[in-house]
Design an enzyme around this catalytic site. Structure first.
Site, PDB file in Angstrom:
ATOM      1  N   GLY A   1       0.773  -1.221   0.000  1.00  0.00           N
ATOM      2  CA  GLY A   1       0.000   0.000   0.000  1.00  0.00           C
ATOM      3  C   GLY A   1       0.810   1.280   0.000  1.00  0.00           C
ATOM      4  O   GLY A   1       0.238   2.367   0.086  1.00  0.00           O
TER       5      GLY A   1
ATOM      6  N   GLY B   1       2.684   2.344  -2.506  1.00  0.00           N
ATOM      7  CA  GLY B   1       2.765   2.914  -3.842  1.00  0.00           C
ATOM      8  C   GLY B   1       3.838   2.318  -4.724  1.00  0.00           C
ATOM      9  O   GLY B   1       4.263   2.944  -5.699  1.00  0.00           O
ATOM     10  N   LYS B   2       4.269   1.074  -4.422  1.00  0.00           N
ATOM     11  CA  LYS B   2       5.320   0.441  -5.223  1.00  0.00           C
ATOM     12  C   LYS B   2       4.931   0.353  -6.696  1.00  0.00           C
ATOM     13  O   LYS B   2       5.712   0.685  -7.587  1.00  0.00           O
ATOM     14  CB  LYS B   2       5.599  -0.974  -4.697  1.00  0.00           C
ATOM     15  CG  LYS B   2       6.145  -1.059  -3.306  1.00  0.00           C
ATOM     16  CD  LYS B   2       6.437  -2.486  -2.919  1.00  0.00           C
ATOM     17  CE  LYS B   2       5.228  -3.395  -3.033  1.00  0.00           C
ATOM     18  NZ  LYS B   2       4.141  -3.039  -2.106  1.00  0.00           N
ATOM     19  N   THR B   3       3.714  -0.132  -6.947  1.00  0.00           N
ATOM     20  CA  THR B   3       3.297  -0.344  -8.325  1.00  0.00           C
ATOM     21  C   THR B   3       3.242   0.968  -9.094  1.00  0.00           C
ATOM     22  O   THR B   3       3.735   1.074 -10.221  1.00  0.00           O
ATOM     23  CB  THR B   3       1.924  -1.041  -8.367  1.00  0.00           C
ATOM     24  OG1 THR B   3       2.036  -2.341  -7.781  1.00  0.00           O
ATOM     25  CG2 THR B   3       1.430  -1.181  -9.804  1.00  0.00           C
ATOM     26  N   SER B   4       2.655   1.998  -8.496  1.00  0.00           N
ATOM     27  CA  SER B   4       2.543   3.288  -9.177  1.00  0.00           C
ATOM     28  C   SER B   4       3.922   3.857  -9.492  1.00  0.00           C
ATOM     29  O   SER B   4       4.172   4.360 -10.602  1.00  0.00           O
ATOM     30  CB  SER B   4       1.761   4.280  -8.305  1.00  0.00           C
ATOM     31  OG  SER B   4       0.450   3.822  -8.089  1.00  0.00           O
TER      32      SER B   4
ATOM     33  N   ASP C   1       4.255  -9.850  -8.135  1.00  0.00           N
ATOM     34  CA  ASP C   1       3.223  -9.922  -7.105  1.00  0.00           C
ATOM     35  C   ASP C   1       2.144 -10.907  -7.549  1.00  0.00           C
ATOM     36  O   ASP C   1       1.568 -10.750  -8.630  1.00  0.00           O
ATOM     37  CB  ASP C   1       2.610  -8.533  -6.896  1.00  0.00           C
ATOM     38  CG  ASP C   1       1.687  -8.462  -5.684  1.00  0.00           C
ATOM     39  OD1 ASP C   1       1.253  -9.526  -5.192  1.00  0.00           O
ATOM     40  OD2 ASP C   1       1.398  -7.346  -5.233  1.00  0.00           O
TER      41      ASP C   1
ATOM     42  N   THR D   1      -7.739   1.124  -7.627  1.00  0.00           N
ATOM     43  CA  THR D   1      -6.985  -0.124  -7.670  1.00  0.00           C
ATOM     44  C   THR D   1      -7.256  -1.029  -6.466  1.00  0.00           C
ATOM     45  O   THR D   1      -7.504  -2.227  -6.643  1.00  0.00           O
ATOM     46  CB  THR D   1      -5.480   0.178  -7.805  1.00  0.00           C
ATOM     47  OG1 THR D   1      -5.264   0.877  -9.041  1.00  0.00           O
ATOM     48  CG2 THR D   1      -4.663  -1.095  -7.814  1.00  0.00           C
TER      49      THR D   1
END
Length: 594
Positions: A19, A21-24, A46, A504
């Site tokens: 949560g 913000g790794k993906t963003s 992931d 998301t």
């Protein structure tokens, strides 16, 4: 340019507590490098990947071009698909050669979570070993699973290399291990790439919160210990100072973030650091990604001068606690994407049940969870534990050696001990500890804070495999109960899906609900946590985010949840029994004043 993108090496890993913000940030970095003319492959490791959702396209287990961004391709390592391909590779050559009963036995050996993990890991190491799939790319960016899962993934190349060098065993993972010995060179190449600072850079992502910064510090130390020393720190989602001028809640959040940064763990102080401001928009779509790493973004559209007053009629967590408490015992599992607040909500529910005089065991299956930090003390009627993968594995090894090993000669015990050193043993040990916690709920409350979605689904996969194995071995008409049967019984188990009111997390929560239903598990309720729309706010940025949250909450209420509750964003972190009870009993106005 951000520090972490200055002279980037070929491999960049983004990791951190769920949560944050790794993906963003990984997607934004990939876009920025591609826009600069570099050929970029963005890979998600992931098990609950949402990279496709960010770009608005279906990706999957094959490299695909991102149409809207020249030079950018993407790949999602799909554990079930990888496991099926791995099984086909092993079983295919013997199908039609060996008797059907033997082939079926091999397939059963390859049906569990151990195979799934090995197969996904196999694909991961292939990317690091510079195989044909990545030779045309200047950079390979890995968006990893939340911290605990990632530490295991990044330590596996060395663990499997060592295991294979010592000679593989022949019991717990015989089927899954059948294809590993051929990959010895690949694993050695992966270890070399991970430990080479000129080729690999690790980016730790955190928020301006004590818990995520402490998590980043622990991750830094654990990964440095296995040779991943080239690390950078990104602190994401910091509230701009201008937003606090006329908003008590925003001012409290800003004070909290400043205090966390002032007390940055010593292990992180020597790392290069980048700060990223909280944005008014959801980080979905190309335009949003291109603005994320900019120091300044286009202005926030005016939305009037009236403050947002919250959601006075929304169901509260206290209504859910009343329903949970009614039977007097049972299993309560909180599931969801990393970083949505499962640990805090699990602790709040457990504390409130214990305060009502009910016996409660609060436990976690999350390798990166730290319940003791949230509780900050002991309480009557409340026992706290953690399913520690290392401790569970050692206990399992000792038990097997004392039982199965007792009847073996010295050579047999040596072979058994070697087999138990397999990294696969950890999955078996964690499943057994998970099963013991489930059994306890027949006489008391067991509140379980689960690992982030993907890791939890792998654990449920092991539970389902065990159930099928027991059912196959029992005689027709025999009565038996497995952990999966208890999870499927709504009278004994209540699953709460925790989410944030953002695009998301809600999509991922809906996918989790679909996965649970396919396993015969019906979620009992949804909880929308850290909800800005449920709090009184005047800050223009927070009001814009509150407006977007209302749309997501309406979708949860109308399309997804049988019952639901909202927990507002609080001025102070809910740490300690008093604040956890205030959260459970919705004493939010007092919390805001505090």
């Amino acid at each position: 340019m951000m520090n972490f993108l200055h002279n980037p090496p070929r491999f960049l890993f983004f990791t951190g507590k769920g949560g944050v913000g790794k993906t963003s940030i990984a997607c934004a970095a990939a876009v920025q490098l591609a826009d600069a003319g570099k050929q970029v492959l963005l890979v998600s490791t992931d098990p609950a990947s949402n990279v496709g959702q960010v770009f608005g396209l279906s990706i999957g287990n094959q490299v695909v071009a991102v149409p809207a961004v020249s030079n950018l391709s993407a790949l999602e390592i799909d554990p079930p698909a990888a496991a099926q391909a791995y099984r086909d590779r092993i079983v295919g050559p013997v199908r039609g050669v060996l008797p059907d009963a033997v082939v079926k036995g091999i397939e059963e050996q390859l049906s569990g979570a151990c195979t799934t993990e090995i197969a996904a890991f196999d694909e991961f190491t292939a990317l690091l070993a510079d195989d044909a799939a990545t030779r045309g790319f200047d950079h390979v960016i890995f968006d990893t699973a939340p911290t605990g899962h990632t530490i295991r993934l990044l330590s596996l190349p060395g663990a499997w290399s060592g295991f294979l060098e010592a000679g593989q065993g022949d019991a717990s993972c015989l089927g899954p291990l059948a294809g590993l010995d051929k990959q010895r060179t690949q694993y050695q190449a992966a270890v070399a790439a991970l430990q080479d600072g000129a080729r690999t850079r690790l980016v730790l992502v955190a928020r301006g919160q004590g818990a995520t910064l402490r998590e980043a510090a622990r991750t830094h130390e654990e990964l440095a210990a296995i040779g991943l020393s080239r690390q950078y720190l990104v602190i994401n989602g910091l509230l701009p100072e201008s937003e606090a001028a006329h908003d008590p809640l925003a001012a409290a959040v800003l004070r909290r973030e400043r205090a966390a940064l002032a007390n940055l763990p010593a292990a992180l102080r020597e790392l290069p650091v980048d700060n990223i401001a909280l944005k008014a928009f959801n980080l979905v779509g190309l335009e949003a990604l291109r603005q994320l790493l900019q120091a300044e973004v286009s202005g926030i559209t005016p939305i009037g001068s009236e403050p947002h007053i919250g959601l006075p009629d929304a169901p509260t967590l206290s209504t859910l606690v009343d329903g949970i408490a009614a039977p007097g015992h049972g299993l309560v599992m909180l599931m969801g994407k990393g970083g949505v607040g499962k640990t805090t909500l699990a602790a709040a529910i457990a504390v409130e049940l214990a305060a009502r005089g009910l016996p409660v065991h609060l436990t976690t299956s999350d390798p990166a969870a730290h319940l003791s930090e949230t509780l900050a003390g002991e309480l009557p009627n409340l026992a706290v534990s953690r399913i520690d993968p290392h401790a569970a594995t050692e206990a399992y090894r000792a038990h097997v050696m004392a039982t199965k090993g007792a009847a073996l000669d010295e050579a047999g015990r040596a072979l058994l001990a070697e087999d138990l050193r397999s990294p696969c043993t950890e999955e078996i040990a964690v499943f057994q500890a998970f099963s013991r916690a489930i059994r306890e709920s027949g006489r008391q409350f067991v509140v379980m804070d689960t690992a982030p979605t993907g890791h939890t689904l792998l654990l449920l996969d092991a539970t389902g495999a065990y159930h099928r194995d027991v059912a196959r071995q029992m005689a027709t008409g025999s009565h038996f109960t497995t952990p999966m049967m208890q999870l499927q019984d709504p009278a004994r188990t209540k699953v709460l899906i925790v989410t944030l009111a953002e695009t998301t997390p809600v999509l991922e929560a809906a996918h989790l609900q679909d996965d649970l239903r396919r396993a015969g598990i019906e979620p009992w309720a949804w909880v929308v946590n850290n909800c800005i729309a449920a709090a009184p706010v005047a800050s223009p940025l927070l009001r814009r985010r509150a407006d977007s949250e209302l749309r997501e909450i309406d979708g949860i209420r109308s399309r997804h949840a049988q019952r639901w509750a909202v927990v507002p964003l609080l001025a102070n972190e809910p740490v300690g029994a008093a604040r956890l009870r205030a959260l459970a009993n919705c004493e939010h106005t007092a919390e805001l004043r505090g």
